[in-house]
Design a protein around this motif. Structure first.
Motif, PDB file in Angstrom:
ATOM      1  N   ILE A  32      39.116  34.077  62.021  1.00 53.37           N
ATOM      2  CA  ILE A  32      40.214  33.426  61.305  1.00 53.37           C
ATOM      3  C   ILE A  32      41.449  34.300  61.432  1.00 53.37           C
ATOM      4  CG2 ILE A  32      41.011  32.552  59.070  1.00 53.37           C
ATOM      5  CD1 ILE A  32      38.674  30.972  60.245  1.00 53.37           C
ATOM      6  N   SER A  33      42.600  33.679  61.637  1.00 58.72           N
ATOM      7  CA  SER A  33      43.841  34.427  61.829  1.00 58.72           C
ATOM      8  C   SER A  33      44.246  35.161  60.549  1.00 58.72           C
ATOM      9  CB  SER A  33      44.966  33.486  62.272  1.00 58.72           C
ATOM     10  OG  SER A  33      45.259  32.545  61.245  1.00 58.72           O
ATOM     11  N   GLN A  48      42.554  24.150  63.090  1.00 58.67           N
ATOM     12  CA  GLN A  48      43.175  24.321  61.789  1.00 58.67           C
ATOM     13  C   GLN A  48      42.109  24.785  60.804  1.00 58.67           C
ATOM     14  OE1 GLN A  48      46.516  23.432  61.976  1.00 58.67           O
ATOM     15  NE2 GLN A  48      46.866  24.487  60.032  1.00 58.67           N
ATOM     16  N   ALA A  49      42.328  25.933  60.168  1.00 56.65           N
ATOM     17  CA  ALA A  49      41.295  26.495  59.292  1.00 56.65           C
ATOM     18  C   ALA A  49      41.073  25.646  58.036  1.00 56.65           C
ATOM     19  CB  ALA A  49      41.659  27.920  58.894  1.00 56.65           C
ATOM     20  N   TRP A  64      38.960  35.035  54.950  1.00 61.78           N
ATOM     21  CA  TRP A  64      40.389  35.090  54.646  1.00 61.78           C
ATOM     22  C   TRP A  64      40.527  34.897  53.139  1.00 61.78           C
ATOM     23  CZ3 TRP A  64      44.188  31.646  52.727  1.00 61.78           C
ATOM     24  CH2 TRP A  64      45.493  32.162  52.787  1.00 61.78           C
ATOM     25  N   GLU A  65      41.006  35.953  52.483  1.00 66.16           N
ATOM     26  CA  GLU A  65      41.111  35.956  51.030  1.00 66.16           C
ATOM     27  C   GLU A  65      39.765  35.546  50.409  1.00 66.16           C
ATOM     28  OE1 GLU A  65      44.662  33.830  49.908  1.00 66.16           O
ATOM     29  OE2 GLU A  65      45.940  35.501  50.543  1.00 66.16           O
ATOM     30  N   VAL A  70      30.651  24.692  61.648  1.00 65.60           N
ATOM     31  CA  VAL A  70      31.399  25.740  60.949  1.00 65.60           C
ATOM     32  C   VAL A  70      31.390  25.369  59.472  1.00 65.60           C
ATOM     33  CG1 VAL A  70      33.676  26.776  60.577  1.00 65.60           C
ATOM     34  CG2 VAL A  70      32.877  26.336  62.899  1.00 65.60           C
ATOM     35  N   ARG A  71      30.960  26.306  58.647  1.00 67.12           N
ATOM     36  CA  ARG A  71      30.939  26.069  57.196  1.00 67.12           C
ATOM     37  C   ARG A  71      31.980  26.948  56.521  1.00 67.12           C
ATOM     38  NH1 ARG A  71      25.675  25.620  58.983  1.00 67.12           N
ATOM     39  NH2 ARG A  71      24.597  23.700  58.298  1.00 67.12           N
ATOM     40  N   ARG A  72      32.690  26.338  55.566  1.00 68.28           N
ATOM     41  CA  ARG A  72      33.691  27.100  54.816  1.00 68.28           C
ATOM     42  C   ARG A  72      33.248  27.153  53.349  1.00 68.28           C
ATOM     43  NH1 ARG A  72      39.039  25.961  52.322  1.00 68.28           N
ATOM     44  NH2 ARG A  72      39.022  23.824  53.111  1.00 68.28           N
ATOM     45  N   TYR A  73      33.170  28.355  52.828  1.00 66.35           N
ATOM     46  CA  TYR A  73      32.773  28.586  51.435  1.00 66.35           C
ATOM     47  C   TYR A  73      33.978  29.088  50.651  1.00 66.35           C
ATOM     48  CZ  TYR A  73      28.108  28.577  53.540  1.00 66.35           C
ATOM     49  OH  TYR A  73      26.989  28.240  54.245  1.00 66.35           O
ATOM     50  N   GLN A  74      34.056  28.654  49.430  1.00 68.09           N
ATOM     51  CA  GLN A  74      35.157  29.017  48.556  1.00 68.09           C
ATOM     52  C   GLN A  74      34.584  29.892  47.436  1.00 68.09           C
ATOM     53  OE1 GLN A  74      38.106  27.083  49.405  1.00 68.09           O
ATOM     54  NE2 GLN A  74      39.371  28.477  48.213  1.00 68.09           N
TER      55      GLN A  74
END
Length: 401
Positions: free
Chosen positions: A99-100, A119-120, A380-381, A393-397
């Motif tokens: 991730i950028s 796009q992330a 990222w953060e 691709v999995r994104r976790y918060q």
């Protein structure tokens, strides 16, 4: 040291359907404890009402996470479901991602032979990076977030513009596939590790090799560059470094090798890293239980390295003979390690992906991959991204906790 581990089979709770999930706790040297979670239905707030069988406790639950403990073994885990999943980026297994620095873009490579920028926030495709022959093994953003570095089975290292997908630099010199890369400081120099057993330092501005830093005679599966603590003696280079070397002083280079060895060098000196203390080991060449797959620095003297047989070694460069600790949750290969806050994130070949932090008395388990290997993790953060053999691709918060 075998760690206590809570495992949870995939949850199947839905608003319409009551469900059950199986629990297991694996205390080292003791029989595995088994239990279950049962969903009694969905509350008015949309949150499942879950009870645990004897020996387990549900501490907390919300729409995306559940915190379960086993009081008898004094162990607890918080299981976190993905916030969102991207299924349209690649058609096959995704082997690497990053991730950028601004969090806006992602880059990933796949067993389908492609490398893409997306796009992330939503996984929408932005660019396709074409030019490698055969598979792309590794890809990462430069600190600017506008440029990508990749390494492939074609033994080539390439630099790409994330804005127009053009390949601006190609490095040639390796005689085997490139398995990992590291960027030095702001990115005027980069390091590559290859199947040919060498680690090389490259000058991005002139597309030139500045030197072979190490020739191991064994495949280099992972590389990491870190700033050394003042107590570490990195030695002096035998020859005056090239003026094209930028930011290599006071840096350590860590090499995860196929021959079960973990090697640490002064990046500029090319010398084995030693400690100023006379009581410490003079040569940092640590021998592990199996092939080392990956490595990362946690600080100026602490590091992590993961092996094919599931061991995660934490070592202190100042005294590397004896590990600070060895974490072993399963015999599945450790696929990736990433420094995160005051701890780390690890992923393994059995689909497990977990976060260990010093200030938390529980482990955070990232769910969803089931038994498919999770090859890479990027952050990222408060957002964590994973790529998996299942092509997702999995994104976790982390705010969902």
């Amino acid at each position: 040291m075998r760690t206590r581990e809570l495992a949870l089979c995939p949850l199947g709770f839905t608003a319409k359907d009551e469900g059950e999930a199986w629990l297991s706790c694996h205390p080292p040297g003791k029989p595995t404890l088994y239990g279950s979670l049962t969903c009694q239905g969905i509350g008015l707030d949309g949150i499942p009402e879950v009870t645990a069988s004897e020996g387990f406790i549900v501490n907390e639950i919300n729409k995306k996470s559940i915190h379960v403990s086993c009081p008898k073994e004094n162990v607890s885990s918080k299981f976190l479901a993905p916030y969102t999943t991207f299924s349209r980026i690649h058609t096959k297994s995704i082997t690497c991602l990053d991730i950028s620095s601004g969090g806006g873009l992602g880059v990933s490579s796949s067993a389908d032979g492609s490398m893409k920028i997306w796009q992330a926030s939503n996984g929408e495709l932005r660019r396709v990076l074409e030019g490698h022959v055969f598979d792309v093994n590794c890809c990462r953003f430069f600190p600017s977030g506008l440029v990508v570095l990749s390494g492939g089975m074609d033994a080539q290292l390439k630099i790409w513009s994330a804005e127009d997908a053009s390949c601006v630099v190609t490095f040639k010199g390796h005689k085997g596939g490139i398995l990992d890369t590291a960027i030095v400081d702001r990115g005027k120099n980069v390091v590559s590790g290859s199947r040919d057993g060498t680690a090389r330092l490259w000058d991005c501005g002139r597309s030139a090799c500045l030197g072979v830093i190490a020739d191991c005679g064994s495949s280099i599966n992972g590389v990491a560059v870190g700033a050394a603590d003042n107590s570490i003696n990195l030695g002096s280079p035998e020859q005056m470094p090239s003026e094209r070397e930028v930011g290599t002083e006071s840096k350590m280079l860590l090499l995860a090798r196929e021959d079960k060895k973990l090697q640490c060098l002064g990046l500029q000196s090319r010398q084995p890293a030693t400690s100023l203390s006379p009581t410490c080991s003079q040569l940092f060449l640590f021998i592990g239980s199996d092939a080392f797959n990956c490595c990362t620095f946690l600080s100026g003297f602490l590091l992590l390295a993961g092996t094919q047989d599931g061991n995660i070694y934490q070592l202190d460069v100042r005294n590397p003979r004896t590990p600070v600790q060895v974490i072993h949750r399963s015999g599945a290969p450790v696929m990736s390690l990433l420094s995160f806050r005051d701890g780390f994130i690890a992923s393994q070949g059995d689909g497990s992906c977990f976060i260990v932090q010093q200030d938390l008395d529980y482990v955070i388990e990232l769910t969803g991959a089931d038994c498919d290997p999770v090859y890479k993790v990027a952050t990222w953060e408060k957002q964590i991204y994973t790529c998996c053999r299942d092509g997702l691709v999995r994104r976790y918060q982390l705010s969902d906790l």
